[in-house]
Write a protein that holds these residues in place. Structure first.
Motif, short mmCIF file in Angstrom:
data_model
loop_
_atom_site.label_atom_id
_atom_site.label_comp_id
_atom_site.label_asym_id
_atom_site.label_seq_id
_atom_site.Cartn_x
_atom_site.Cartn_y
_atom_site.Cartn_z
N GLU A 222 0.82 -1.22 0.00
CA GLU A 222 0.00 0.00 0.00
C GLU A 222 0.85 1.27 0.00
O GLU A 222 0.35 2.35 -0.24
N ASP B 175 -17.04 13.55 -2.76
CA ASP B 175 -15.84 13.77 -1.96
C ASP B 175 -16.27 14.20 -0.58
O ASP B 175 -16.67 15.35 -0.38
N HIS C 53 -8.01 13.38 3.78
CA HIS C 53 -7.73 12.15 3.08
C HIS C 53 -7.09 12.32 1.70
O HIS C 53 -6.68 11.37 1.09
N ALA C 54 -7.00 13.55 1.22
CA ALA C 54 -6.44 13.70 -0.12
C ALA C 54 -4.94 13.45 -0.15
O ALA C 54 -4.41 12.92 -1.10
N LYS C 55 -4.25 13.84 0.90
CA LYS C 55 -2.79 13.73 0.89
C LYS C 55 -2.30 12.51 1.64
O LYS C 55 -1.15 12.14 1.53
N HIS C 56 -3.14 11.91 2.45
CA HIS C 56 -2.72 10.70 3.16
C HIS C 56 -3.64 9.57 2.78
O HIS C 56 -4.83 9.76 2.54
N ASN C 57 -3.07 8.40 2.79
CA ASN C 57 -3.84 7.24 2.43
C ASN C 57 -5.07 7.09 3.33
O ASN C 57 -5.00 7.29 4.53
N PHE C 58 -6.19 6.76 2.69
CA PHE C 58 -7.41 6.53 3.46
C PHE C 58 -7.16 5.51 4.58
O PHE C 58 -7.74 5.59 5.64
N ARG C 59 -6.33 4.54 4.27
CA ARG C 59 -6.12 3.44 5.22
C ARG C 59 -4.80 3.56 5.95
O ARG C 59 -4.22 2.56 6.38
N GLU D 245 7.60 12.13 -4.51
CA GLU D 245 6.84 11.63 -5.64
C GLU D 245 6.36 12.77 -6.53
O GLU D 245 6.42 12.69 -7.76
N ASN E 88 2.73 13.67 -12.53
CA ASN E 88 1.41 13.27 -13.04
C ASN E 88 0.66 12.34 -12.12
O ASN E 88 -0.50 12.06 -12.33
N LYS E 89 1.34 11.84 -11.11
CA LYS E 89 0.69 10.84 -10.26
C LYS E 89 -0.44 11.42 -9.43
O LYS E 89 -1.51 10.84 -9.34
N ALA E 90 -0.17 12.53 -8.80
CA ALA E 90 -1.22 13.13 -7.98
C ALA E 90 -1.23 14.62 -8.24
O ALA E 90 -0.38 15.35 -7.77
N GLN F 50 -5.88 19.36 -6.72
CA GLN F 50 -7.18 19.87 -7.13
C GLN F 50 -7.04 21.31 -7.63
O GLN F 50 -6.29 22.08 -7.06
#
Lengths: 407, 1131
Positions: free
Chosen positions: B27, B175, B364-370, B902, B908-910, B913
């Motif tokens: 993950e 969202d 949650h946009a910058k950190h993994n939901f999980r 990253e 291009n990965k993230a 907004q």
């Protein structure tokens, strides 16, 4: 015989009229998708219709996915960006039958918008013609009208005018459906009838959307229009002679004693779901409840027990008039079954209509933050499928011991 | 914490750490920022320790009001009229996992003994799934849980909800971090809430359908169940909405603060709202009000910076019909990594209560939901009080007699007045309305608060749905303009019950107080009559400003279906001929006459010209176009007017609806105009209109080396556009025989007829060093044609490109991100070893860990500022820099290092907004590229990175398609670095931005944007050429970047909103002189009087006399001086 109230009768006859030449709209084993407006969407919350349809297709049960979306109208059905198309979802479900609910949002356009509405409805029907979402046969459609508007005072402005518009939109729908050969259910007539009873509970949340009681109150009408009508349980017993008449169940081994009448009841059809309110309900809806009449009882108070569980008690006079049977073990099982229906729908909602669609299909799909979600959505869908299978398990008709005991 | 790792003793962690990194799952969950965070603090959940780590403004203190297990994960708070705090708490955030059952809660916290600590906690409701907003009305609680809004109510007095209704459903689910949120009951009893970008909403109500897309502000009337869009504004993350004492709205839409009221018209169309300030992301909040808080803070907006862990303050200053805003030092901030303020509200005792989400990671946009670090156990409410000041008295409202409740409307405590209105709203409406009517009769008109008491009475009437014409008229007759503006606002709700709303509007529209005029204009839009439109036009007689000019078109549009037919029938009356003229202009009536008047003018102004061309461009006929052509040379006109006219003419000509025939004379006279732009536009028109006989003129310009390149280029384009191919032959001839420059220009022309041919010819050119010619402009020309870049890439494939050309083009790409992928590859300078590709192959976590451990942010900042890297040509840090890319001011507080690494390596990965790069193809085949900053059903506006972030518009009906493009941030950036350690340093610098310490977001009024010059003169007035330089994050303008020379000038600008005295804090006084505008200030540290408007501070610097590494200048407002100001930033 209980009297079927006039509007229900009307609704019944009109849908029967459409179905005279063929099978009922919903056929055993159908894979059904419900589409349309807030009314359609909220069917999944209450589960009454779905429970009825599953009860009546026992042996070859239906499978239902609710694709309703709050506020949908025929021409505006906003979805999250890149959300799976309706066609793909219908195909994935191998849909045999689409139950479509439209006309509420559209009716706000008033008389000027009516011909446009008819055209859009025709276009909608045409758009599905010849489509084989199940891979084999052409999809069938059934259309459900909007309900009437309930007068709740200042929060439901222009009720009279609104109902005039709604009624004529419903007439439009009926006309188009007749022309196109699509089975049609009118919910306007039965709901305006219920709304007119000012002493009964309100059937809507906001005037135009049914509350839980409203969904319960209309579910039998709707189920009857979609399937072969099945009456509620009705048992009439003569305490003296032991003579018995019944509908929906068969009664046998009646034994009458001084303090107790006992008999066996074979549950041939599913029980009626109890109303979600305590206290008064619309008198006309009493017939939608299961009922037992016991005449000729020695004066006194009598308790009904089913398989040893207390169900309801009443005086000999009350029993002579008939009492609703809502809480027998069969009814409790049916309620539990409805909860499973709702849970299946919830898991499906968590999957199909999951929150944070931007991370699943939409604008942030590539963002690593939501990477876990697409997989989780699949797992939610698996849960829904599991629950659905549970709902479709065979439930053989049960025979239970009933006792009416003098207190 | 659920993860075993977190439960380990922190002393063990450094040893375990490398092992953990290796053992990390697929993950990609990062545990590394444990390395540079304060590990002890992150694992130390003792509230006392959290408290020790707070910094407060002098004079304030903080105590713990409530903590887990009373609550956890608080999202939003609201007070009830018994002084209890209702808190929405979410454990399910950010999303339920398969198999889990949602069980989020609404909790009521109560301080029964008044010691400032909650001693009772009741679960009002459970079983919820991410409640994002709560508000009280109708004896219960509205709860937003998208797509639903529930109404929960307790009917048996145990404070546990036993009724659950669904008043609304159909809100957007896309969202959840900006689904319907930040609920607040407004003064009139409507409830307001917001929704952000990407969301689609469609709600069925008995009042009609409500549709919305991409954000906006709603209002909901809990009594009539009427849901409306209060402001149709495209907002991203609108997480806060407050009302002033007079009912004006401010919206917190991160990272911006808006004055919302002027965008609340009835047009039903999107309104483009310009923000007051743009700083850092923040949510929730309240205005500082009441007697407990000191006077100097009252009226300020307190809002929560969950990233940098502070409650920041904004002050608002009246500015015409609207306001200006400034950011001030925070009320509270914390070094504790888990302190996450998400809402703050002034309480019944006047203290400020802060909801602390308490979590090491946030949205949650910058950190993994999980991400396993998400904390689901803690949550706190802090209470901030002013030392040695009495608390506000807690009123008894529930069950109080009506007369007492009305007296509470006079309270100086906003909290009390708000709760009194809420309490009144639940009493019998007629009784309340009658009592209010009597109450206003008894008010003392000499009371300094009289006007406000009247406004409160008016709002109380609105709260019980009983319009009172009597009270409204008293309000509108009040001496206080603020009161009259509140009265003008309410006409939009009450007009149906007023005997003559139009005359009230007419009077308010010409009120001396500008905000009343603005409110009257807006309210008029809600009165469905043509006369309401004429009434609003009274505002034309008085000065207008940007707020009034935002309001007016909304009403023009809202009422058009009423006024247009009346105007055309001649039945609509106007107070003045100027009003009629305005209406006729809006209707497009009488344009012919205005155009005739216009061309008879000797020297029309630019604004007159703009009014004419705005109308002319969409509908011009051949006669009108010829009138303009003839007018061009007739009189002595300013270049600006000529440019506007020529530009309009070009736009009309591009539509190709008609021909100008032989009307070449006037244009020909301008093709060698000394104003370059006039000349260039005249040349362009020759081609656009395909004027016969222009070939010779165009050719002579093209080959004339004395003509500026822009004109030569345009001449080539025009030649290419001429009919019959005559121009093209001349161009081909030039390509064959001409000088390099001519060949370059000729290709622009050939591109007009054939991109393929042009591309083939460009291949030869790109093989040679371009000298001082600009291959970038040629690339841009290909880019602007649909498919142009594909054709060019195809032609260039396998061909040689000169290294110098590659350098120029790739540098352009780094600054603008505008090259397509194939072109980017073709023009990538060949380097033996690509640092990017080496770094990309490395383990991302290990790399991030190296950044954390070994990176040097000081060196990193210098790398960041390097020209060739072009970081600073797209990103701002705080107020300094352009808006093309996201502002990096607090990026380190929300993104972990792996994300930063990253983002630099693989942009291009993230993509953040609002910064998605889009290619927009228009009907005429031309293209626009950039990030969309505004889109309505009429137009789309992009920020064009190739033009330094300039905005470009296109009408929606001309847009053929919008296609997503690769990130504007170019890949391969690292190849511009000399060494791997430079990359480590750069990433380190970015990753610490905003974190406590030297790279924290410092919003002190420092001059951060400078113009510098090393002129030989000794007076700034004589300086000719300036260039822009930004200060370092620490505020210093480095000596090294000022340039060389004996005397250096550095100039910064300050926007003064309220005049007053200030003092400058300068790091070193040696070797400097100072000028304020043109006037020298003998002693730079003396008190300086600033007058309203834009002021410049210019320093002359003799570097030989200075010891420090640069110049750092901060402005200090002197106590009680009243000065309000903001140093100018931006690009």
């Amino acid at each position: 015989m209980p009297i079927i109230p006039k509007p229900l009768l009307l609704a019944l006859t009109c849908c029967l009229a459409l179905n005279l030449f063929g099978e009922p709209t919903v056929r055993p084993g159908d894979r059904i998708a419900i589409v349309g407006n807030t009314y359609a969407d909220q069917l999944r919350i209450h589960g009454y219709l779905e429970t009825f349809l599953l009860q009546r297709t026992q042996g070859k049960p239906v499978s239902i996915r609710n694709l309703g979306w709050g506020g949908d109208i025929l021409t505006v059905r906003d979805r999250p960006t890149n959300f799976p198309s309706e066609t793909s979802t219908l195909t994935e479900h191998k849909t045999d039958l689409i139950i479509a609910c439209f006309g509420m949002g559209e009716s706000f356009a008033g008389p000027e918008g009516q011909s446009e509405f008819e055209k859009n409805l025709k276009d909608f029907i045409t758009s599905h013609k010849g489509k084989k979402y199940n891979g084999q046969s052409e999809v069938r459609l059934a259309m459900i009208s909007p309900i009437a508007q309930e007068d709740l005072g200042p929060s439901t402005p222009k009720s009279v005018q609104r109902n005039r518009n709604l009624k004529s939109y419903v007439e439009s729908m009926q006309k188009v459906c007749l022309e196109e050969g699509v089975p049609f259910t009118d919910l306007y007539e039965p709901t305006i009838y219920l709304m007119e009873d000012k002493n009964a509970p309100k059937i809507t949340e906001n005037g135009i959307r049914l509350n839980e009681y409203g969904y319960w109150a209309t579910s039998r009408t709707l189920a009857d229009s979609l399937t072969t009508p099945a009456p509620s349980w009705w048992i009439s017993l003569d305490a003296k002679s032991g003579a018995c008449e019944a509908r929906g169940v068969s009664v046998g081994k009646v034994r009458t004693a001084e303090k107790e009448i006992s008999f066996q009841v074979l549950e041939k059809s599913g029980p009626s779901l109890p109303p979600p309110v305590s206290g008064t309900i619309h008198p006309s809806l009493q017939s939608a409840r299961d009922r037992m009449i016991v005449e000729g009882l020695v004066p006194g108070e009598y308790l009904l027990q089913v398989d040893g569980q207390n169900v309801i008690s009443g005086s000999h006079e009350q029993w002579a008039n008939g009492l609703p049977i809502d809480q027998s073990p069969a009814h409790k099982e049916a309620e539990a079954f409805r909860m499973t229906v709702n849970d299946k729908n919830l898991q499906f909602t968590y999957s199909w209509k999951a929150l944070n669609q931007v991370h699943i299909v939409g604008e942030r799909k590539k963002s690593p933050a939501g990477a876990a979600l697409p997989e989780e959505v699949i797992r939610f869908n698996e849960l829904a499928i599991l629950k659905d299978a549970q709902l479709r398990e065979a439930r053989p008709a049960k025979t239970r011991e009933w006792k009416l005991i003098r207190q | 914490m659920k993860t075993p790792v977190m439960k380990l003793n922190c002393f063990l962690l450094p040893i375990l750490f490398p092992v953990l990194l290796l053992g990390q799952g697929s993950e990609g969950i990062s545990k590394k920022n444990l390395a540079n965070a304060n590990l002890n603090l992150m694992e130390n959940h003792d509230p006392a320790v959290e408290k020790e780590n707070f910094d407060l403004l002098p004079g304030y203190e903080v105590n713990l009001f409530a903590q887990e297990p009373m609550l956890a994960n608080p999202i939003h708070m609201t007070w009830d009229n018994r002084g209890r705090l209702w808190v929405a708490c979410s454990w399910a955030y950010p999303q339920l996992k398969p198999g889990e059952v949602a069980n989020d809660k609404i909790i009521i916290l109560e301080d029964t003994d008044g010691d400032g600590r909650a001693d009772k906690s009741t679960v009002f409701a459970d079983g919820l799934y991410m409640p994002t907003g709560i508000e009280l009305a109708n004896g219960g609680c509205f709860v937003a849980q998208t797509p639903d809004v529930f109404f929960l109510k307790d009917t048996d007095g145990d404070d546990v909800a036993d009724v659950k209704e669904l008043p609304l459903t159909g809100f957007g689910i896309e969202d959840s971090h900006h689904s319907v949120s930040a609920w607040r009951r407004g003064p009139g009893g409507w409830i307001y809430f917001q929704e952000g970008i990407f969301l689609h909403t469609q709600v069925e109500t008995a009042h009609g359908m409500v549709h919305n897309y991409n954000g906006g502000v709603y209002q909901y009337n809990p009594r009539t169940r009427d849901l409306r869009i209060f402001a149709s504004v495209g907002v991203g993350n609108p997480w806060g909405h407050v009302f002033t004492k007079w009912g004006q709205s401010f919206l917190v839409d991160n990272p911006r603060v808006h004055y919302l009221s002027p965008a609340t018209g009835n047009s039903g169309q999107r309104v483009r709202l310009n923000h007051l300030l743009s700083t850092e992301k923040q949510c929730g909040g309240d205005l500082a009000t009441g007697t407990h808080l000191p006077e100097d803070i009252r009226g300020q907006l307190l809002t929560c910076r969950f990233k940098s862990r502070a409650i920041i303050r904004y002050e608002f200053t009246d500015s015409g019909a609207g306001f200006s805003a400034n950011v001030l030092p925070p009320l509270i901030s914390s070094k504790h990594p888990n302190f996450r303020p998400v809402d703050c509200k002034v309480g019944p005792d006047g203290a400020v209560y802060v909801a602390d989400w308490y979590n090491p990671i946030i949205n949650h946009a910058k950190h993994n939901f999980r991400d396993p670090r998400r904390d689901k156990e803690h949550g706190r409410i802090w209470r901030i009080t002013a030392k040695d000041r009495p608390l506000a008295p807690k009123p008894k409202l529930v069950g109080a007699p009506l007369t007492d409740l009305l007296e509470h409307l006079k309270s100086p405590e906003t909290w009390t007045r708000h709760q009194a209105r809420l309490t009144l709203s639940e009493l019998q409406p007629d009784a309340v309305s009658q009592a209010l009517s009597k109450w206003v009769d008894g008010l003392d008109p000499k009371d300094p608060e009289y006007a406000h008491h009247l406004v409160e009475a008016m709002w109380a009437c609105q709260n019980v749905e009983r319009p009172s014409e009597k009270i409204l008229k008293l309000v509108l007759a009040s001496k206080d303009g603020n009161a009259r503006s509140a009265g003008a606002r309410i006409i939009r709700y009450w007009h149906g019950d007023l005997s003559d709303p139009v005359s009230l509007l007419a009077k308010a529209a010409s009120d001396p107080f500008p905000r009343t005029r603005m409110e009257a204009i807006l309210s008029a839009g809600y009165v469905p009559r043509a006369e309401a439109f004429s009434a609003a036009l009274g505002a034309l007689d008085l000065p207008r400003d940007k707020f009034i000019d935002l309001a007016l078109p909304q009403t023009v549009s809202a009422l058009e279906k009423f006024w247009r037919p009346a105007l055309e029938k001649g039945t609509l009356a106007f107070a003045k001929p100027t009003h009629r003229a305005f209406a006729e202009e809006a209707a497009g009536i009488g344009f012919e006459k205005r155009l005739n008047d216009y061309v008879r003018k000797k020297s029309p102004t630019l604004s007159e010209t703009n009014q004419i061309v705005d109308r002319l461009i969409p509908n011009a006929n051949v006669r009108q176009a010829r009138m303009i052509v003839d007018f061009l040379t007739k009189k002595q006109q300013s270049p600006e007017v000529r440019i506007a006219l020529l530009d309009a003419l070009a736009k009309i000509g591009r539509k190709g609806k008609f021909s100008l025939g032989q009307r070449i004379g006037p244009l020909r006279k301008l093709i060698r105009n000394q104003n370059e732009e006039v000349a260039s536009l005249a040349i362009a028109n020759l081609g656009i209109w395909q004027l016969k006989g222009a070939e010779k003129d165009l050719l002579s310009i093209l080959i004339d080396p004395l003509v500026p390149p822009s004109s030569r280029k345009t001449a080539a384009v025009s030649l290419g556009q001429l009919r019959g191919g005559e121009g093209k032959n001349a161009l081909l001839d030039l390509v064959r025989k001409g000088k390099t420059a001519e060949r370059y220009f000729a290709i622009y022309g050939i591109l007009e007829t054939s991109a393929e041919e042009a591309a083939e010819l460009a291949v030869d050119l790109f093989a040679q060093d371009s000298g001082d010619l600009d291959p970038v402009a040629l690339i841009q020309a290909f880019n602007r044609r649909s498919n142009g870049n594909t054709v060019l890439a195809k032609a260039l494939s396998g061909k040689t490109i000169a290294p110098a050309v590659k350098d120029k083009v790739s540098e352009y790409h780094r600054k603008s991100g505008q090259l397509s992928k194939p072109l980017e590859r073709l023009f990538r300078p060949s380097s033996p070893k690509s640092l990017s590709s080496i770094l990309m192959r490395e383990d991302r976590q290990a790399l991030a860990s190296e950044v954390d451990r070994l990176g040097d942010p000081v060196r990193g900042e210098l790398v960041y500022r390097r020209q060739a890297l072009a970081c600073a040509s797209c990103h701002a840090i705080g107020s300094a820099g352009p808006k093309i890319g996201p502002n990096l001011v607090a990026v380190g507080t929300s993104a972990d290092t792996a994300y930063v690494v990253e983002a630099i390596l693989e942009p291009n990965k993230a993509i953040a907004q609002h910064y998605e790069n889009k290619l927009i193809t228009l009907d005429d085949g031309s293209v626009l590229m950039g990030s969309i900053i505004y889109q309505s059903d009429k137009e789309v506006i992009i920020r064009d990175s190739s033009l330094g972030g300039k905005e470009r518009k296109a009408p929606i009906d001309k847009v053929r398609k919008i296609k997503p493009m690769p990130s504007l941030m170019p890949a391969g950036l690292a190849d511009q670095l000399k060494t791997r350690s430079e990359f480590i340093d750069l990433a380190k610098f970015v990753s610490v931005l905003g974190k406590p310490g030297p790279y924290a977001n410092d919003e002190s009024p420092l001059i951060r944007k400078w113009m510098v010059s090393n002129s030989e003169t000794d007076k700034p007035g004589e300086v000719e050429s300036w260039r822009g330089v930004y200060s370092l994050v620490n505020g210093i303008l480095p000596n090294d970047e000022m340039g060389k020379g004996k005397m250096i000038f550095a100039r910064g600008f300050v926007e003064v909103q309220a005049p007053g005295r200030v003092r400058l804090k300068v790091n070193e006084l040696a070797g400097i002189r100072l000028w304020l505008d043109d006037k020298e200030i003998q002693n730079p540290t003396s008190d300086i009087e600033l007058s309203l408007g834009t002021r410049s501070f210019t320093f002359s610097i003799d570097q030989t006399k200075r010891k420090s590494e640069g110049l750092r200048v901060e402005l200090i407002a002197l106590p009680k001086s009243g000065a309000k100001f903001q140093p100018k930033g931006g690009s």
